[in-house]
Design an enzyme around this catalytic site. Sequence first.
Site, PDB file in Angstrom:
ATOM      1  N   ASN A 321       0.835  -1.205   0.000  1.00  0.00           N
ATOM      2  CA  ASN A 321       0.000   0.000   0.000  1.00  0.00           C
ATOM      3  C   ASN A 321       0.871   1.256   0.000  1.00  0.00           C
ATOM      4  O   ASN A 321       0.613   2.229   0.716  1.00  0.00           O
ATOM      5  CB  ASN A 321      -0.925   0.002   1.215  1.00  0.00           C
ATOM      6  CG  ASN A 321      -2.189   0.816   0.985  1.00  0.00           C
ATOM      7  OD1 ASN A 321      -2.426   1.330  -0.105  1.00  0.00           O
ATOM      8  ND2 ASN A 321      -3.013   0.949   2.012  1.00  0.00           N
ATOM      9  N   HIS A 357     -10.085   4.490   7.690  1.00  0.00           N
ATOM     10  CA  HIS A 357     -10.635   3.175   7.351  1.00  0.00           C
ATOM     11  C   HIS A 357     -12.053   3.001   7.896  1.00  0.00           C
ATOM     12  O   HIS A 357     -12.834   2.239   7.320  1.00  0.00           O
ATOM     13  CB  HIS A 357      -9.745   2.062   7.898  1.00  0.00           C
ATOM     14  CG  HIS A 357      -8.579   1.742   7.015  1.00  0.00           C
ATOM     15  ND1 HIS A 357      -7.360   2.366   7.127  1.00  0.00           N
ATOM     16  CD2 HIS A 357      -8.456   0.862   5.980  1.00  0.00           C
ATOM     17  CE1 HIS A 357      -6.534   1.883   6.218  1.00  0.00           C
ATOM     18  NE2 HIS A 357      -7.168   0.975   5.509  1.00  0.00           N
TER      19      HIS A 357
END
Length: 475
Positions: A321, A357
């Site tokens: 990521n 998130h």
Amino acid sequence: MASSAGLEEMSFLQWFANLVGAPEPALRLLISILIGYPLVLIHRYTLYCKSPSLQHLYFIVCGVSIALFNYGQNIVHSAICVTVEWLLLLVMGGTIKSVIFSFLFNMTYLLVGYYMTGTDTYDIKWSMPHCVLTLRLIALTYDVYDGTKDPEKLSGDQQKTALSFTPTLVEIAAHTYFPASFMVGPQFSMRRYLDFVKGSLVGCELPPCLVPGLLRGGLGLLYLVIYQVGIGYIPDEFINSAEYFELPLWQRHLVVGVWAKITLYKYISCWLISEGVCIMSGLSYSGKDANGNCLWNGCANVKIGLYEGATTFGHMIASFNTNTNAWVAQYVYKRLRFLNNRYISQAAALIFLAVWHGFHTGYYACFFMEFVVMNFEKDLAHYISQYPRLLSLLNAGPLKYIKYVVLKMYVVIFMGYCLGPFVLLKLHKWWQFYYSLYFSGHIFFAGWPLYGSAVKALIKAIGGERVRVEKGKTD
């Protein structure tokens, strides 16, 4: 007739999803990523280096169509945020007030979306691509703000992304809905996008990017197959099952490590396929190497070689990521330098990632573990680096291979330990997960301040002459 066709489409997608053993939203997501390949090919041979306005409209139509295919009328949420962002920059321009307002508005909108759509599992709903959009719009405001400063006072990263003007609504929308990245990323700056559209990123001669793009996408499909096969043997449900709890403790740790490895392939496959689309479009161009070969890693989100060979969590973070990590580093971590405290900046960056998130406690448990693991590794690595004789011993002869195997097992097992809450999400699930492993990772990493002095004393006893190294040199 239209309604009937819609029902037939839905039944076919559901049937095919059941056939391959995937949820229908996940199948729609995969189709939406793969459709990017023919879309960028059409652009390449009809619009590349042509009118920027036509290219913007093409990307908007393609991205909006993908959004409608997946989320229908919920496309209104991304449209609202794009419009608000444009109006904000139009009224406030590149000011610190616009940065603060953009940050608060986009994060609040995203969190409200999570609250409205959230369930006990990871959801593929309109809030999923909206998290990508949130970072993109916040970064845009920062870049316009940076464009008002003296270029010599900007960092190297800021100089590459700063904008000395306010983009139009069409430009912002095209950047947002770019079909190769709207659903799962990668992130790329408005400046890169505009240079690409104008033809100044690569040049107006068609770039040799088709084969590199197909190879990257093909690798993504391979990882997707491995994930689909692997998750059939160790599904998420197994980690909290009675059968799992009956395993010996050492087997539970191994199973969790393999399960996490398989689970991460889901994300890696999507990133690789999306990156392949970006490469084929030409957007990923990042210059040439020493031999004059084109580099296509400008939109990379995973470094496969480093990821598969990782022997520390530092390697994992540097390889996984990477696009999002670079965004957080540029727009959160480095912006807190005025605090003059690396630990506060690091904690703030991880808290931001957890909040970004969503609300599930598992995210916060996961990023807490990242914080304590990285500080454990950095402190230990820094101390060992001060003993050259010990380093030479560990990197020579058979010990070199033994060290690699031990470190590889360490990464695989404890990566599974750290990732568990991220996948299980709910407190009762990840607490039970950690209980099954007797909180071994917490004891090992968070307990470092309690037993670290004893380990350092042992290193000192066998390490020979000590050579002082500045802490920043090993961070």
